[in-house]
Design an enzyme around this catalytic site. Structure first.
Site, PDB file in Angstrom:
ATOM      1  N   VAL A 154      41.187  39.596  32.658  1.00  0.00           N
ATOM      2  CA  VAL A 154      42.302  39.897  33.566  1.00  0.00           C
ATOM      3  C   VAL A 154      42.644  38.693  34.431  1.00  0.00           C
ATOM      4  O   VAL A 154      43.815  38.391  34.682  1.00  0.00           O
ATOM      5  CB  VAL A 154      41.960  41.115  34.450  1.00  0.00           C
ATOM      6  CG1 VAL A 154      43.048  41.345  35.501  1.00  0.00           C
ATOM      7  CG2 VAL A 154      41.797  42.364  33.593  1.00  0.00           C
ATOM      8  N   GLU A 155      41.617  38.000  34.896  1.00  0.00           N
ATOM      9  CA  GLU A 155      41.834  36.890  35.836  1.00  0.00           C
ATOM     10  C   GLU A 155      42.483  35.674  35.169  1.00  0.00           C
ATOM     11  O   GLU A 155      43.420  35.093  35.712  1.00  0.00           O
ATOM     12  CB  GLU A 155      40.497  36.466  36.463  1.00  0.00           C
ATOM     13  CG  GLU A 155      39.923  37.445  37.467  1.00  0.00           C
ATOM     14  CD  GLU A 155      40.639  37.381  38.803  1.00  0.00           C
ATOM     15  OE1 GLU A 155      41.444  36.457  39.026  1.00  0.00           O
ATOM     16  OE2 GLU A 155      40.388  38.272  39.645  1.00  0.00           O
ATOM     17  N   SER A 156      41.940  35.258  34.031  1.00  0.00           N
ATOM     18  CA  SER A 156      42.364  33.980  33.456  1.00  0.00           C
ATOM     19  C   SER A 156      42.721  34.042  31.981  1.00  0.00           C
ATOM     20  O   SER A 156      43.124  33.022  31.416  1.00  0.00           O
ATOM     21  CB  SER A 156      41.251  32.944  33.639  1.00  0.00           C
ATOM     22  OG  SER A 156      40.121  33.287  32.845  1.00  0.00           O
ATOM     23  N   TYR A 241      45.496  45.749  39.469  1.00  0.00           N
ATOM     24  CA  TYR A 241      44.345  44.958  39.040  1.00  0.00           C
ATOM     25  C   TYR A 241      43.146  45.863  38.765  1.00  0.00           C
ATOM     26  O   TYR A 241      42.478  45.737  37.732  1.00  0.00           O
ATOM     27  CB  TYR A 241      43.999  43.946  40.133  1.00  0.00           C
ATOM     28  CG  TYR A 241      42.790  43.090  39.838  1.00  0.00           C
ATOM     29  CD1 TYR A 241      42.917  41.892  39.138  1.00  0.00           C
ATOM     30  CD2 TYR A 241      41.520  43.461  40.269  1.00  0.00           C
ATOM     31  CE1 TYR A 241      41.818  41.095  38.874  1.00  0.00           C
ATOM     32  CE2 TYR A 241      40.406  42.683  40.009  1.00  0.00           C
ATOM     33  CZ  TYR A 241      40.567  41.497  39.312  1.00  0.00           C
ATOM     34  OH  TYR A 241      39.470  40.716  39.043  1.00  0.00           O
TER      35      TYR A 241
END
Length: 275
Positions: A154-156, A241
Site C-alpha cells: 500500500v505504501e510504496s 488506508y
C-alpha cells in the site's frame, strides 16, 4: 525459496502460535495457535509438528487424541526432534496409515500447503527479493511478515525509491523523523528501510495492544491522531488506508510485546506529518 528464508518463516509462525497458546501479550486463543502451528507443520517444520502433537496429547484446544498426537510426533521424531522422540515413549504407537485420522491441516503431504509460496503467489516475480527480505527480517521483530507486506504494497507498491509529497521514503515510506527515531541512516536501502519499519510496527503493536486497525491508522496518521480520536481518525485518506491494509491482512489482532513500550517516546500528532 531458500532454506534460510523458510526457517525464518517457521520461526515467525511458531512464535505467533506460542503467543496465542500461552497468552503472551494477547488473550489465549488455542484455535489461532493451532492455525499457526498447522501452517508451520504443513511446510515440514519439526517444531510445528511437535507443537501440534503436544496439543493433541494434552487436549489443549482440541479433544485429546493420543493416536493423532502419536502420528504427529512420529513425523517430528523422523526429523530428529528430541522432544518428540522423548514424548513418544509415553504414548501408544501410532496406527499405520494414520493420515486419515489426522487433523485437516496435515492430513497428507500431497494436500499440505506451502505457506510461503501461498502467500507469495499474490505478488509478482519482481517483488520476490523484497518478500524474501521481509521473511528474513520479520522474525527478529516478532512481526507477521504478511502485515509488513500489506503495508509495503500500500505504501510504496514495492518501489524502494518511492518518495511521497511529504518526503516519506522507501519501501515502508518512513518520514525522516521516523527514520531517525529508529536509527535508519538510508531510507532508500531496502534492508535498512524494512528494519526501521519493523521496529516502528513492533512499537505500534505494543502501544495499541495488537489492534491491527489502530496500528495501521497510526502508521498512516500518527499515534497522536489515533489517541486523540480513541480509534481510527475520521480522515478520508486514513480510513481508506486502513481498509486497504485490512483487505490484504485479514487479522484483527496481532501478538505484541508489552515490554517494548516506552511512554517517553515522542508521539506524532498530525496526519500531515506523514503524508
Amino acid at each position: 525459496m531458500s532454506n534460510t528464508v523458510m526457517a525464518n518463516n517457521f520461526k515467525t509462525l511458531l512464535a505467533l502460535g506460542q503467543q496465542y497458546e500461552h497468552g503472551e501479550g494477547i488473550p489465549k486463543d488455542y484455535a489461532k495457535a493451532l492455525e499457526y502451528y498447522c501452517l508451520a507443520a504443513q511446510g515440514g517444520s519439526a517444531d510445528g509438528l511437535y507443537a501440534l502433537g503436544w496439543m493433541y496429547a494434552n487436549g489443549r484446544g482440541v479433544t485429546r487424541d493420543d493416536k493423532i498426537a502419536a502420528a504427529l510426533l512420529t513425523r517430528a521424531a523422523s526429523k530428529e526432534h528430541p522432544g518428540a522422540q522423548k514424548m513418544l515413549t509415553y504414548l501408544p504407537p501410532p496406527v499405520k496409515k494414520s493420515n486419515t485420522a489426522l487433523s485437516g491441516c496435515v492430513a497428507s503431504s500431497s494436500a499440505s500447503i506451502n505457506y510461503v509460496d501461498k502467500q507469495q503467489d499474490a505478488y509478482s516475480a519482481g517483488q520476490q527479493p523484497v518478500i524474501s527480505l521481509v521473511y528474513k527480517l520479520a522474525p527478529e521483530y516478532q512481526v507477521d511478515p504478511d502485515l509488513v507486506l500489506a503495508i509495503i504494497s500500500v505504501e510504496s507498491a514495492f518501489n524502494s525509491r518511492a518518495v511521497s509529497s511529504k518526503n516519506a521514503q522507501g519501501l515502508m515510506q518512513l518520514i525522516p523523523e521516523t527514520a531517525q527515531r529508529f536509527q535508519v541512516k538510508d531510507s532508500f536501502d531496502p534492508e535498512e528501510n524494512i528494519k526501521g519499519g519493523l521496529a516502528y510496527l513492533r512499537w505500534l503493536l505494543a502501544y495499541f495492544k495488537g489492534n491491527v486497525a489502530w496500528v495501521a491508522a497510526a502508521y498512516n496518521a500518527g499515534e497522536g491522531a489515533v489517541e486523540k480520536y480513541r480509534g481510527i481518525p475520521p480522515y478520508p485518506e486514513t480510513v481508506n488506508y486502513v481498509d486497504k491494509i485490512l483487505q490484504r491482512y485479514q487479522k484483527a489482532v496481532h501478538p505484541y510485546q508489552p515490554e517494548i513500550i516506552n511512554r517517553s517516546s515522542f508521539i506524532f500528532t498530525s496526519a500531515e506529518q506523514r503524508n
